[in-house]
Write an enzyme that holds these catalytic residues in place. Structure first.
Site, PDB file in Angstrom:
ATOM      1  N   LEU A   1       2.762 -47.733  19.574  1.00 27.91           N
ATOM      2  CA  LEU A   1       3.318 -48.279  18.343  1.00 27.91           C
ATOM      3  C   LEU A   1       4.135 -49.496  18.746  1.00 27.91           C
ATOM      4  O   LEU A   1       4.820 -49.464  19.777  1.00 27.91           O
ATOM      5  CB  LEU A   1       4.228 -47.260  17.633  1.00 27.91           C
ATOM      6  N   ASP A   2       4.065 -50.565  17.971  1.00 25.52           N
ATOM      7  CA  ASP A   2       4.874 -51.740  18.261  1.00 25.52           C
ATOM      8  C   ASP A   2       6.352 -51.362  18.256  1.00 25.52           C
ATOM      9  O   ASP A   2       6.759 -50.402  17.590  1.00 25.52           O
ATOM     10  CB  ASP A   2       4.629 -52.829  17.217  1.00 25.52           C
TER      11      ASP A   2
END
Length: 298
Positions: free
Chosen positions: A142-143
């Site tokens: 996930l960013d």
């Protein structure tokens, strides 16, 4: 304490990263790449590409000490589920999935996995299997700015088992986002290929030469100026949701990379993840939607 090596007949012609790894035998080559990117391993006092072929007289230097592996600060992340094989967390926004480059010693989801497995005597960062590249047990990313469900593996067999499901698109992922404006229609599939943006290499864009990318969306709540949207990507391209929504002229609020409206955070949250665990049980894990998402859409 710094450590130097002068290239001689035995080492000339070898790759820079290979010899640097020989200097730091407690680390994998991939972890040494992290140090090279972070300018912690230098060639002739300068940063050099990992694949550089060494010449006679070149000097490799590093100030890295093995004790630093244990200097990454411990962090506590909300645990959604845990068993002998997997660890599912609710990643807060602002936490990176795994370290790289100048962030090599920043606490991350990967370092949290390492904390959790340290008591068993298994070290997924320095060891030769899971996380040898600093991505301890990381199945998917996930960013930094995105919050929500992340599943991690505690051993190599589980890592391979879970990653295969992602690559074969057997995982169902659901996200929630707040976007600027109102999507029309309120439910549809965005089927547009995504490619790297040559004008801004850190970003991506819709382009004819890109990889097939599909996002199904449904407007959950229609506010005065913004929509709260449920997103189900059937592919897993980097920045896919952000790129697709921006291309529709409805960027995610707080998305500084893709011209989103200013906000204190990126309004993108990984709500749920459906996946098959080792042993064959199919489970769905959910991370509650942060309250700020609903309060944004009024």
């Amino acid at each position: 304490m710094s450590k130097n090596l002068i290239v001689d007949e035995e080492t000339k012609g070898k790759r820079f990263d290979v010899v640097a790894t020989e200097m730091l035998p407690m680390l994998s080559r991939a972890y040494v790449h992290v140090l090279i990117e972070g300018k912690r391993v230098l060639l002739n006092d300068h940063q050099e590409k990992a694949g550089y072929k060494l010449r006679m007289g070149d000097v490799i230097s590093t100030d890295f000490n093995a004790k630093e592996i244990d200097q990454i600060a411990d962090i506590d992340l909300p645990i959604i589920y845990e068993d002998d094989n997997v660890l599912v967390v609710n990643k807060p926004e602002g936490i990176i999935s795994h370290s790289r480059g100048r962030y090599w010693n920043e606490p991350s989801v990967a370092s949290f996995v390492r904390q959790k497995t340290a008591a068993t005597g298994y070290d997924p960062v320095a060891g030769p299997s899971v996380g040898a590249d600093g991505r301890a047990g990381i199945v998917h990313r996930l960013d930094r700015a995105t919050s929500g469900v992340m599943i991690c593996a505690k051993n190599q067999q589980t890592l391979s088992f879970l990653q295969k499901q992602f690559s074969q698109r057997k995982v169902k992922k659901t996200y929630m986002a707040v976007v600027t404006g109102h999507l029309d229609p309120e439910e549809a599939a965005i089927d547009m290929p995504i490619e790297r943006n040559p004008k801004a290499p850190a970003t991506f864009r819709v382009g004819a030469n890109g990889k097939p990318s599909v996002t199904v969306y449904h407007v959950e709540t229609k506010g005065k100026t913004d929509d709260l949207v449920r997103l189900e990507p059937t592919t897993g391209r980097t920045h896919q949701l952000r790129v697709h929504l921006t291309h529709q002229d409805h960027p995610i609020v707080g998305d500084v990379l893709y011209d989103g409206a200013p906000a204190d955070r990126l309004f993108l949250h990984a709500l749920s993840l459906e996946i098959t665990l080792p042993g064959g049980e199919r489970k769905t894990f959910t991370a509650p939607l942060p309250k700020v998402f609903k309060s944004r859409v009024v």
